[in-house]
Scaffold this active site. Structure first.
Site, short mmCIF file in Angstrom:
data_model
loop_
_atom_site.label_atom_id
_atom_site.label_comp_id
_atom_site.label_asym_id
_atom_site.label_seq_id
_atom_site.Cartn_x
_atom_site.Cartn_y
_atom_site.Cartn_z
N HIS A 14 -7.28 -1.73 -4.52
CA HIS A 14 -5.92 -1.46 -5.02
C HIS A 14 -5.42 -2.62 -5.89
CE1 HIS A 14 -5.31 2.24 -2.94
NE2 HIS A 14 -5.46 1.71 -1.74
N HIS A 40 0.83 -1.21 0.00
CA HIS A 40 0.00 0.00 0.00
C HIS A 40 0.86 1.25 0.00
CE1 HIS A 40 -2.81 3.09 1.19
NE2 HIS A 40 -3.76 2.29 0.74
CO CO Z 1 -5.64 2.74 0.04
#
Ligand code: CO
Length: 297
Positions: free
Chosen positions: A245, A182
């Site tokens: 994501h 991330h």
């Molecule tokens: Co995020």
């Protein structure tokens, strides 16, 4: 002083001490000195992708197996995700409302496990609020927050070695693996990703790591893949769930997804849509941290 008088004074002193103890225990009883009732709270960011929720189900099962008979509850930190799921009829608690509910239900000792990868901003907010719950009048007798996945060099090495075992078996040594972390561009813990990059490289020079919101970036990795004349890249998420994501930034069809950018650069890509929460060898590390916290309750 006469012998009899000394004895009387001892008598009076003992009586005073007894009265004091009675009053003191009386106060304690008023403050409800309760038998320990322990619970576990698992805290995650949350995901609106239904298929990605499998990671949470897997983690839940693995935690319940490791702590048989212990109450396990969940709290999701993302307000946006909670609002989105509530519209679809799935009402989820925040970690704070889950803690309040545990308090109402009479639990007085709680271990909180943060299912974040690094001790970044999200972890510190959770940690702060959990500690405040511990300070509330009539609140928990004890609340301990377990460390997230990568909290020491030992964790990093263990996680890297575990991830290498999770690479699809058909991958050939000359093919690269690019992990998607991330990242947390505004938090000092973001540096953990560069440390992980280094550890992966030492274990397997064709395994890379980049992040979507921190450093290293995809642009940092691409020249290295080109220099080694890599033909094929396996894309794997390095976060608890393979949510938005993983499905969009990593493997999506939009022109700026990693898959699109790499394909345009001539690499063959294969995406593995599995979060780290779906690998028992990674969840083992989180559970070891939870065990440490639970043992302190
Ligand atoms: Co995020």
């Amino acid at each position: 002083m006469q012998k009899g008088m000394g004895r009387r004074w001892v008598f009076v002193s003992v009586w005073i001490v007894c009265m004091f103890l009675l009053t003191a225990t009386g106060f304690a009883a008023h403050g409800e000195k309760r038998a320990p009732k322990k619970a576990i709270l698992l805290a995650a960011f949350g995901t609106s992708v239904p298929e990605a929720q499998k990671a949470f189900k897997d983690i839940d099962a693995q935690v319940k197996k490791a702590f048989p008979g212990v109450e396990v509850r969940w709290g999701y930190t993302s307000r946006i995700i909670r609002a989105k799921l509530a519209k679809q009829g799935q009402v989820l608690s925040s970690p704070e409302s889950a803690l309040a509910k545990l308090m109402d239900d009479g639990y007085n000792r709680v271990a909180v496990l943060s299912l974040q990868t690094i001790p970044g901003e999200e972890f510190h907010l959770l940690d702060r609020n959990a500690l405040l719950f511990g300070q509330m009048a009539g609140g928990f007798d004890k609340i301990v927050v377990a460390r997230p996945l990568l909290s020491s060099h030992e964790d990093m090495e263990q996680a890297a070695k575990a991830m290498l075992k999770n690479i699809p078996a058909q991958r050939k040594p000359g093919e690269a693996v690019l992990l998607l972390g991330h990242g947390s561009g505004k938090h000092p813990a973001d540096a953990i990703y560069l440390a992980m990059y280094q550890i992966f490289q030492e274990l397997d020079p064709n395994v890379y790591l980049a992040t979507v919101e921190g450093y290293p970036t995809l642009d940092y990795v691409i020249p290295k893949l080109k220099a080694k004349q890599i033909k094929k890249v396996y894309l794997m998420p390095f976060m608890a769930v393979a949510g938005d994501h993983a499905r969009n930034d990593m493997a999506g069809d939009e022109p700026d997804s990693w898959k699109s950018v790499l394909t345009k650069d001539g690499f063959k890509c294969e995406a593995v849509l599995k979060g780290t929460g779906e690998y028992p060898n990674i969840v083992d590390i989180w559970i070891a941290h939870l065990r440490t916290a639970f043992d302190h309750l």
